[in-house]
Design a protein around this motif. Structure first.
Motif, PDB file in Angstrom:
ATOM      1  N   LEU A   1      47.634  48.295  31.592  1.00 21.30           N
ATOM      2  CA  LEU A   1      46.768  48.092  32.765  1.00 21.30           C
ATOM      3  C   LEU A   1      47.068  49.209  33.753  1.00 21.30           C
ATOM      4  N   ASP A   2      46.131  50.122  33.884  1.00 23.41           N
ATOM      5  CA  ASP A   2      46.269  51.214  34.868  1.00 23.41           C
ATOM      6  C   ASP A   2      45.198  50.904  35.915  1.00 23.41           C
ATOM      7  N   LEU A   3      45.610  50.127  36.916  1.00 25.12           N
ATOM      8  CA  LEU A   3      44.643  49.391  37.747  1.00 25.12           C
ATOM      9  C   LEU A   3      43.860  50.266  38.728  1.00 25.12           C
ATOM     10  N   GLY A   4      42.856  49.653  39.308  1.00 30.43           N
ATOM     11  CA  GLY A   4      42.101  50.308  40.378  1.00 30.43           C
ATOM     12  C   GLY A   4      40.984  51.186  39.875  1.00 30.43           C
ATOM     13  N   VAL A   5      40.620  52.142  40.722  1.00 29.47           N
ATOM     14  CA  VAL A   5      39.494  53.020  40.392  1.00 29.47           C
ATOM     15  C   VAL A   5      40.010  54.374  39.913  1.00 29.47           C
TER      16      VAL A   5
ATOM     17  N   GLY B   1      33.387  45.632  29.158  1.00 30.04           N
ATOM     18  CA  GLY B   1      33.579  44.297  29.715  1.00 30.04           C
ATOM     19  C   GLY B   1      34.616  44.308  30.805  1.00 30.04           C
ATOM     20  N   ASN B   2      34.719  43.169  31.449  1.00 32.14           N
ATOM     21  CA  ASN B   2      35.708  43.003  32.507  1.00 32.14           C
ATOM     22  C   ASN B   2      36.976  42.426  31.890  1.00 32.14           C
ATOM     23  N   PHE B   3      38.108  43.077  32.144  1.00 36.72           N
ATOM     24  CA  PHE B   3      39.340  42.622  31.488  1.00 36.72           C
ATOM     25  C   PHE B   3      39.755  41.208  31.905  1.00 36.72           C
ATOM     26  N   GLY B   4      39.135  40.707  32.962  1.00 39.87           N
ATOM     27  CA  GLY B   4      39.403  39.330  33.377  1.00 39.87           C
ATOM     28  C   GLY B   4      38.951  38.313  32.328  1.00 39.87           C
TER      29      GLY B   4
ATOM     30  N   ILE C   1      39.082  49.114  26.783  1.00 37.82           N
ATOM     31  CA  ILE C   1      38.135  48.278  27.539  1.00 37.82           C
ATOM     32  C   ILE C   1      37.879  48.911  28.898  1.00 37.82           C
ATOM     33  N   ASP C   2      36.632  48.915  29.306  1.00 34.28           N
ATOM     34  CA  ASP C   2      36.288  49.288  30.676  1.00 34.28           C
ATOM     35  C   ASP C   2      34.959  48.627  31.011  1.00 34.28           C
ATOM     36  N   GLN C   3      34.766  48.384  32.325  1.00 39.76           N
ATOM     37  CA  GLN C   3      33.495  47.782  32.718  1.00 39.76           C
ATOM     38  C   GLN C   3      32.484  48.846  33.152  1.00 39.76           C
TER      39      GLN C   3
ATOM     40  N   GLY D   1      39.171  54.035  31.456  1.00 39.55           N
ATOM     41  CA  GLY D   1      38.831  55.202  32.278  1.00 39.55           C
ATOM     42  C   GLY D   1      38.360  56.351  31.408  1.00 39.55           C
ATOM     43  N   GLY D   2      38.861  57.564  31.679  1.00 34.99           N
ATOM     44  CA  GLY D   2      38.468  58.729  30.888  1.00 34.99           C
ATOM     45  C   GLY D   2      39.232  58.852  29.584  1.00 34.99           C
ATOM     46  N   GLY D   3      40.108  57.898  29.307  1.00 39.20           N
ATOM     47  CA  GLY D   3      40.805  57.888  28.013  1.00 39.20           C
ATOM     48  C   GLY D   3      42.059  58.743  27.969  1.00 39.20           C
ATOM     49  N   GLY D   4      42.582  59.131  29.120  1.00 32.70           N
ATOM     50  CA  GLY D   4      43.796  59.956  29.150  1.00 32.70           C
ATOM     51  C   GLY D   4      44.993  59.220  28.551  1.00 32.70           C
ATOM     52  N   HIS D   5      45.219  57.981  29.006  1.00 33.31           N
ATOM     53  CA  HIS D   5      46.307  57.199  28.422  1.00 33.31           C
ATOM     54  C   HIS D   5      45.995  56.857  26.966  1.00 33.31           C
ATOM     55  N   ALA D   6      44.724  56.560  26.713  1.00 31.02           N
ATOM     56  CA  ALA D   6      44.335  56.157  25.359  1.00 31.02           C
ATOM     57  C   ALA D   6      44.663  57.257  24.351  1.00 31.02           C
TER      58      ALA D   6
ATOM     59  N   HIS E   1      37.351  59.869  39.226  1.00 32.18           N
ATOM     60  CA  HIS E   1      35.930  60.096  38.999  1.00 32.18           C
ATOM     61  C   HIS E   1      35.087  59.123  39.822  1.00 32.18           C
ATOM     62  N   GLN E   2      35.454  57.844  39.764  1.00 29.14           N
ATOM     63  CA  GLN E   2      34.671  56.842  40.498  1.00 29.14           C
ATOM     64  C   GLN E   2      34.709  57.129  41.999  1.00 29.14           C
ATOM     65  N   ILE E   3      35.869  57.536  42.496  1.00 30.67           N
ATOM     66  CA  ILE E   3      35.977  57.805  43.940  1.00 30.67           C
ATOM     67  C   ILE E   3      35.140  59.026  44.321  1.00 30.67           C
TER      68      ILE E   3
ATOM     69  N   ARG F   1      30.905  48.871  43.299  1.00 29.23           N
ATOM     70  CA  ARG F   1      31.124  48.134  42.047  1.00 29.23           C
ATOM     71  C   ARG F   1      31.713  49.078  41.009  1.00 29.23           C
ATOM     72  N   MET F   2      32.733  48.613  40.308  1.00 33.33           N
ATOM     73  CA  MET F   2      33.341  49.465  39.278  1.00 33.33           C
ATOM     74  C   MET F   2      32.460  49.540  38.044  1.00 33.33           C
ATOM     75  N   GLY F   3      31.598  48.585  37.879  1.00 32.67           N
ATOM     76  CA  GLY F   3      30.682  48.597  36.741  1.00 32.67           C
ATOM     77  C   GLY F   3      29.434  47.863  37.161  1.00 32.67           C
TER      78      GLY F   3
HETATM   79  C1  SAM Z   1      42.784  54.155  37.169  1.00 32.44           C
HETATM   80  S1  SAM Z   1      41.424  54.142  36.095  1.00 32.44           S
HETATM   81  C2  SAM Z   1      42.164  54.299  34.504  1.00 32.44           C
HETATM   82  C3  SAM Z   1      42.301  55.708  34.060  1.00 32.44           C
HETATM   83  C4  SAM Z   1      42.775  55.861  32.618  1.00 32.44           C
HETATM   84  N1  SAM Z   1      44.077  55.272  32.430  1.00 32.44           N
HETATM   85  C5  SAM Z   1      42.780  57.299  32.191  1.00 32.44           C
HETATM   86  O1  SAM Z   1      43.818  57.777  31.737  1.00 32.44           O
HETATM   87  O2  SAM Z   1      41.746  57.966  32.302  1.00 32.44           O
HETATM   88  C6  SAM Z   1      40.974  52.450  36.070  1.00 32.44           C
HETATM   89  C7  SAM Z   1      39.797  52.132  35.168  1.00 32.44           C
HETATM   90  O3  SAM Z   1      39.828  50.738  34.941  1.00 32.44           O
HETATM   91  C8  SAM Z   1      38.546  50.212  35.064  1.00 32.44           C
HETATM   92  N2  SAM Z   1      38.691  48.840  35.535  1.00 32.44           N
HETATM   93  C9  SAM Z   1      39.263  48.413  36.683  1.00 32.44           C
HETATM   94  N3  SAM Z   1      39.221  47.083  36.760  1.00 32.44           N
HETATM   95  C10 SAM Z   1      38.631  46.645  35.617  1.00 32.44           C
HETATM   96  C11 SAM Z   1      38.297  45.366  35.107  1.00 32.44           C
HETATM   97  N4  SAM Z   1      38.544  44.246  35.799  1.00 32.44           N
HETATM   98  N5  SAM Z   1      37.725  45.286  33.894  1.00 32.44           N
HETATM   99  C12 SAM Z   1      37.442  46.411  33.172  1.00 32.44           C
HETATM  100  N6  SAM Z   1      37.711  47.663  33.623  1.00 32.44           N
HETATM  101  C13 SAM Z   1      38.300  47.776  34.822  1.00 32.44           C
HETATM  102  C14 SAM Z   1      37.829  51.104  36.062  1.00 32.44           C
HETATM  103  O4  SAM Z   1      36.427  51.061  35.836  1.00 32.44           O
HETATM  104  C15 SAM Z   1      38.455  52.468  35.756  1.00 32.44           C
HETATM  105  O5  SAM Z   1      37.667  53.180  34.831  1.00 32.44           O
END
Ligand code: SAM
Length: 313
Positions: A108-112, A86-89, A61-63, A40-45, A115-117, A135-137
């Protein structure tokens, strides 16, 4: 809150959820190699990096290109930090083979993201008009438009029922098919509202949007895959921290953290001893405080679980 400006009009905002709780649980070795699979925006990172010493390393990683750009801008140059689109899958393909077996923790901080919303042209929001994308990416071809306009009645009903957990799935699927073509998020919202009346109308709209979003991004399959692959590439003692935002995700995480497989049934050896490769560290779910929810309403549905790899399988 992260605000990112890479040129005059680009802006990124997202407040990390359970920031302290998640990073405290994740980082047990300041010199370890960590993966933030939902950068995401790198807050946790940024918080993870603040807990690492000069030998530690974080792979984000982010898509989503916008998320990657925001995180890089937020964190700046840090030799311990690198990003992968990439996709974490496909985690085990994204992470270099020489690091397999050496990963100390995966977040894993799932979902959108918020910003995306908020970006109406991404099509996630039912509050603003936008194209049916979701699409998330840009790595996947399937869009919400294709699901809404091309899926058969049965497939549409199943998406709404299974992924949206919406009881009026049959009626809504019918109405969608009758109104085709549906071009925008607001058009879709109106169709749902023509079927569901009363005080829970908006919840049904949210559920249908959630269902379509999950289908577009293959979210549940990708979650199952990242759990399996993450467990394989972690070292013994490595930790998973997963923050989920709806019950379908949380159920998958809960089962996997209990048993190391998707059935939730712990395997037993010849003598009947349990042989799970993973141990759940959170006896229940960890929820944000009232205070956090008051400051950040996006945190209200968050549920965090933590688990530790205890053996190779
Ligand atoms: C809830 S946000 C994470 C926010 C982040 N923890 C922060 O502090 O800014 C979820 C992020 O995960 C990404 N994401 C969700 N599913 C993904 C996947 N399968 N592969 C890669 N990125 C994914 C989304 O694009 C989004 O940017």
């Amino acid at each position: 809150m992260i605000r990112m400006t890479s040129h005059e009009t680009t802006y990124y905002s997202h407040t990390p959820v359970l920031l302290y709780e998640s990073t405290t649980q994740l980082v047990t070795n300041p010199a370890g190699i960590y993966i933030d699979a939902t950068l995401g925006g790198g807050g946790h990172a940024a918080e993870i990096l603040s807990r690492l010493n000069k030998n530690g390393r974080l792979i984000g990683i982010d898509q989503d290109d916008e998320a990657l750009a925001a995180a890089r801008s937020n964190i700046g140059t840090d030799p311990r930090f690198s990003t992968i689109k990439g996709n974490f899958g496909y985690l085990s393909r994204l992470v270099p083979p020489e690091l397999h077996g050496k990963i100390s923790g995966i977040l894993l901080d799932l979902g959108v993201s918020t910003h995306q919303i908020k970006e109406s042209e991404r099509g996630f929001s039912f509050q603003k008009d936008g194209p049916l994308d979701m699409r998330m990416g840009n790595l996947r071809g399937l869009t919400a438009y294709q699901i809404v306009n091309n899926y058969s009645y049965e497939d549409l009903r199943d998406v709404i029922f299974h992924y949206g957990e919406e009881k009026l799935s049959r009626q809504i699927a019918d109405a969608i098919i009758n109104e085709r073509p549906i071009e925008t998020t607001m058009q879709l919202r109106k169709v749902i509202e023509s079927v569901v009346h009363g005080p829970h109308q908006i919840k049904s709209v949210a559920r249908v949007f959630q269902g379509i979003r999950i289908a577009v991004n293959g979210e549940l399959d990708m979650l199952r895959a990242v759990l399996e692959q993450g467990l394989k590439i972690m070292e013994i003692g490595g930790r998973f921290v997963a923050i989920s935002y709806h019950s379908l995700e949380d159920r998958i995480v809960k089962r996997f953290f209990k048993a190391g497989n998707h059935t939730g049934q712990v395997k037993k050896d010849f003598y009947g001893h349990e042989i799970s490769p993973i141990r759940s560290l959170s006896s229940g779910i960890i929820r944000p405080s009232e205070d956090e929810i008051e400051k950040n309403s996006a945190a209200r549905s968050a549920k965090m679980r933590v688990a530790e790899k205890i053996k190779e399988m």
